[in-house]
Structures are given as C-alpha cells and as structure tokens.
Design an enzyme around this catalytic site. Structure first.
Site, PDB file in Angstrom:
ATOM      1  N   ASP A 178       0.865  -1.166   0.000  1.00 44.70           N
ATOM      2  CA  ASP A 178       0.000   0.000   0.000  1.00 44.70           C
ATOM      3  C   ASP A 178       0.916   1.235   0.000  1.00 44.70           C
ATOM      4  OD1 ASP A 178      -2.100   1.894   0.867  1.00 44.70           O
ATOM      5  OD2 ASP A 178      -1.097   1.745   2.805  1.00 44.70           O
TER       6      ASP A 178
ATOM      7  N   ASP B  52      -1.509  -0.738   6.080  1.00 47.77           N
ATOM      8  CA  ASP B  52      -1.724  -0.156   7.402  1.00 47.77           C
ATOM      9  C   ASP B  52      -3.165   0.240   7.677  1.00 47.77           C
ATOM     10  OD1 ASP B  52      -1.727   1.984   5.546  1.00 47.77           O
ATOM     11  OD2 ASP B  52      -1.470   3.367   7.210  1.00 47.77           O
TER      12      ASP B  52
ATOM     13  N   ASP C 210      -7.000  -1.515   3.679  1.00 45.31           N
ATOM     14  CA  ASP C 210      -6.113  -2.614   3.287  1.00 45.31           C
ATOM     15  C   ASP C 210      -6.553  -3.955   3.858  1.00 45.31           C
ATOM     16  OD1 ASP C 210      -4.312  -0.874   1.946  1.00 45.31           O
ATOM     17  OD2 ASP C 210      -3.496  -0.291   3.886  1.00 45.31           O
TER      18      ASP C 210
HETATM   19  P1  ADP Z   1      -3.832   4.367   0.103  1.00 39.30           P
HETATM   20  O1  ADP Z   1      -4.301   3.168  -0.626  1.00 39.30           O
HETATM   21  O2  ADP Z   1      -2.707   5.037  -0.587  1.00 39.30           O
HETATM   22  O3  ADP Z   1      -3.539   4.093   1.564  1.00 39.30           O
HETATM   23  P2  ADP Z   1      -6.494   5.249   0.599  1.00 39.30           P
HETATM   24  O4  ADP Z   1      -7.244   4.162  -0.112  1.00 39.30           O
HETATM   25  O5  ADP Z   1      -6.475   5.216   2.072  1.00 39.30           O
HETATM   26  O6  ADP Z   1      -4.998   5.400   0.036  1.00 39.30           O
HETATM   27  O7  ADP Z   1      -7.089   6.622   0.141  1.00 39.30           O
HETATM   28  C1  ADP Z   1      -7.252   6.856  -1.223  1.00 39.30           C
HETATM   29  C2  ADP Z   1      -7.637   8.265  -1.449  1.00 39.30           C
HETATM   30  O8  ADP Z   1      -8.899   8.522  -0.847  1.00 39.30           O
HETATM   31  C3  ADP Z   1      -6.694   9.269  -0.837  1.00 39.30           C
HETATM   32  O9  ADP Z   1      -5.626   9.520  -1.668  1.00 39.30           O
HETATM   33  C4  ADP Z   1      -7.625  10.452  -0.694  1.00 39.30           C
HETATM   34  O10 ADP Z   1      -7.747  11.098  -1.935  1.00 39.30           O
HETATM   35  C5  ADP Z   1      -8.938   9.814  -0.348  1.00 39.30           C
HETATM   36  N1  ADP Z   1      -9.148   9.747   1.116  1.00 39.30           N
HETATM   37  C6  ADP Z   1      -9.245   8.631   1.882  1.00 39.30           C
HETATM   38  N2  ADP Z   1      -9.477   8.939   3.161  1.00 39.30           N
HETATM   39  C7  ADP Z   1      -9.509  10.294   3.223  1.00 39.30           C
HETATM   40  C8  ADP Z   1      -9.714  11.237   4.287  1.00 39.30           C
HETATM   41  N3  ADP Z   1      -9.941  10.867   5.545  1.00 39.30           N
HETATM   42  N4  ADP Z   1      -9.684  12.546   3.954  1.00 39.30           N
HETATM   43  C9  ADP Z   1      -9.470  12.939   2.686  1.00 39.30           C
HETATM   44  N5  ADP Z   1      -9.276  12.106   1.661  1.00 39.30           N
HETATM   45  C10 ADP Z   1      -9.296  10.806   1.908  1.00 39.30           C
HETATM   46 MG    MG Z   2      -2.533   3.167   3.787  1.00 36.01          MG
END
Ligand code: ADP
Ligand code: MG
Length: 314
Positions: free
Chosen positions: A38, A259, A263
């Site tokens: 991730d 994390d 995921d």
């Molecule tokens: P990653 O897979 O890189 O951990 P996430 O799936 O957690 O990313 O999040 C994907 C996208 O969703 C982020 O890049 C953001 O654009 C949006 N996002 C997720 N959670 C939040 C939040 N709490 N506030 C703002 N944007 C969020």
């Molecule tokens: Mg993450």
C-alpha cells in the site's frame, strides 16, 4: 520444521519487532513471489503535511480550517490527521513550527472544543469523509467523492490539482453545501528505508508492487522515486483484494503490506498479510504478521526468518 522450530522462530521474530500470528504464514513467507505495498502510511511515513491550500467561492480561511478539521476529526486516516493538525496550527499557533511535540498537539487538537459538531459522519475508504455541519453537507476527499455527489470541479481548481499530483502530492478537494470551497495539497514523505527494501526484495526474488487508492498521477510519481515498475492506482478497498487474487492466479505466493482499514480485505486475501504496527486495529486483526517497528526492513527480516526456519524440509 518442528513445533519447537516454529516456537523459536516466533521468538526471534518478536525480538525483531515482528509479531507472527500463525505457523502457516510463517511457512508461506519463505516462497513469497510478489510483495504488494500500500502507498499511504506503508511506503510513506503516514506523516502527511498540508503544504498548499487554495480557497474558492468566497470561502474564508478561518471557517475553512474549522470545517475541514471538524469533518476529519472522526477519521483515522493519515490524511485526516494531517488536516486536523494543520488546521489547529493555523488557527491557534500560526507562528509555531511543526517540529513541536506532534503527538501531544494532535491529541489536544482531537479532544478540543473548537471543532464543530459533525453529524452523520462516515469515513468512505478510498474516497474521503462525508458529514453534515450546520445542516450542510461537507465532503473532504478525492475527485471520485465529489463526482459521486455531483459537485462540479472548476477548471482552475482542476489545474491546481494536477500540478500538485505531478509533484507526488495528494490533492484533497473540499465541498460545503455542494460547492467546491477549497483544495489542499498534502505531501507525505517516503519512509527512509523504502527504496532500499524495494531493491532488496527484488534481489531476493520477490517482485515489489505498489497499490493505492490515491490517484494515478501521484502514484506514478511516487513509484518512479522508488523504482517500482508495477503500479495500480485509484483502487478501492475491494479492488485491493481482487488485485491480490489476480497475482495468486498462477499459484504464486503473495504478500500484502498495509496499514489502513482499506487494506484489511487485501491483508486477509493475501497468503501472507503484513500489517504496519502503527496502523489501524482492523488491519492488524486481518494480518498474519504485525511489523511493530513501523520499519519496512521488517518485511525482509520476516522472509529471511521463514527461509531459515523451513530450509531443511524443502
Ligand atoms: P492508500 O491506498 O494510498 O492508503 P487510501 O485508499 O487510504 O490510500 O485513500 C485513497 C484516497 O482517498 C486518498 O488519496 C484520498 O484522496 C482519499 N481519502 C481517503 N481517506 C480520506 C480522508 N480521511 N480525507 C481525505 N481524503 C481521503
Ligand atoms: Mg494506507
């Protein structure tokens, strides 16, 4: 390996900050073919910082900061923590540098009364957060979140967003009462050991892959910095689990390192799920390994340990 060998390996793992939850995963780790990482909070430090802001539609700075912090206070996402801290600093300590005791500040920020009440709060993994503040809908998240809510993104804002993404930053859109009121740029530095671990895995015969819910432009920029060739972006949580299955198709053993809540389906789907110890409880629960030191070198140590433990019965 004998039960004793497994016990010994578990103990050695613990000494290195690696919690191994089952002998099965311990054995499988020796033949890992793909390691899917991730991005946010796993390859990056998860210590995101807001670096840019632009307001639209007559939104005022003070109101904007209060709104975004109030909306994000209920989220465990690293981006949410960055936004709450940023708002807190700017509202109350405009001159204090970020090198303060960050944990204390964040804790204070989360418990303070300066936040507005967020009603019907929901965290939408892979998209952002939604709630109602003063009876008006508040959205903080990515393009997908705004598109689904039919909030228009003006060209000027879209251009600003693209600029952020091309420099490895994550752009976050803010809508209030169905109107775009601001864009935030968030930068999350890579973990110091990330590039070395990617290189090390390749040398061990395990192919590194990056998968993220973040947008393609940011994802490509980050993958380039780490020399990761295989990248999947704009992936929803269920999509992460599907990706794991697709790598398993030819019988390959697949590890997933993550994390976040988002995921956990992929951690459960993987042959070897590895959760970052600093991550969310749900991820830790879904995983076979917990990397307590929040250091990616533990991935290599875990594979080494498995190979040493199960060497003789191959
Ligand atoms: P990653 O897979 O890189 O951990 P996430 O799936 O957690 O990313 O999040 C994907 C996208 O969703 C982020 O890049 C953001 O654009 C949006 N996002 C997720 N959670 C939040 C939040 N709490 N506030 C703002 N944007 C969020
Ligand atoms: Mg993450």
């Amino acid at each position: 390996a004998t039960p004793t060998a497994v016990m010994v390996a578990t103990g050695v793992g613990a000494k290195h900050g690696i919690l191994i939850k089952g002998g099965d995963a311990l054995e499988k780790a020796k033949q890992i073919r793909y390691v899917i990482f991730d991005k946010t909070g796993t390859l990056t430090q998860g210590k995101a910082q807001v670096t840019n802001t632009k307001l639209y539609n007559g939104m005022e700075t003070g109101e904007f900061l209060t709104l975004i912090a109030s909306a994000e206070a209920g989220s465990e996402h690293p981006l949410a923590k960055a936004i709450v801290d940023y708002a807190y600093h700017h509202l109350f300590f405009d001159n204090i540098s970020a090198s303060q005791d960050e944990k204390r500040l964040a804790k204070e920020a989360r418990s303070s009364k300066w936040l507005l009440e967020a009603q019907e709060f929901s965290a939408l993994p892979g998209k952002g957060v939604q709630c109602f503040i003063n009876a008006k809908k508040m959205l903080v998240g990515n393009r997908k979140l705004l598109n689904e809510n039919r909030v228009a993104i003006p060209e000027e804002a879209e251009n600003f967003l693209v600029g952020l993404e091309e420099s490895s930053k994550t752009g976050i859109l803010v809508a209030y009462d169905d109107v775009l009121v601001g864009v935030l740029g968030v930068s999350d530095p890579l973990k110091r050991e990330a590039a070395i671990v990617i290189e090390g895995l390749r040398k061990m015969g395990a192919e590194p892959v990056m998968i993220t819910g973040d947008n393609w432009r940011t994802a490509r920029a980050v993958a380039k910095e780490l020399n990761i060739q295989d990248v999947r972006a704009e992936v929803m949580p269920a999509g992460k689990a599907n990706a794991v299955h697709s790598f398993q198709k030819d019988g390959s053993i697949v590890a997933m390192v993550g994390d976040g809540i988002n995921d956990s389906p992929a951690l459960a789907a993987a042959d070897v799920g590895m959760a970052i110890g600093a991550g969310t409880d749900i991820a830790i629960e879904a995983a076979d390994y917990v990397l307590m030191r929040n250091n990616l070198e533990e991935v290599i140590t875990a594979i080494d340990l498995s190979r040493k433990t199960f060497r003789r019965i191959r």
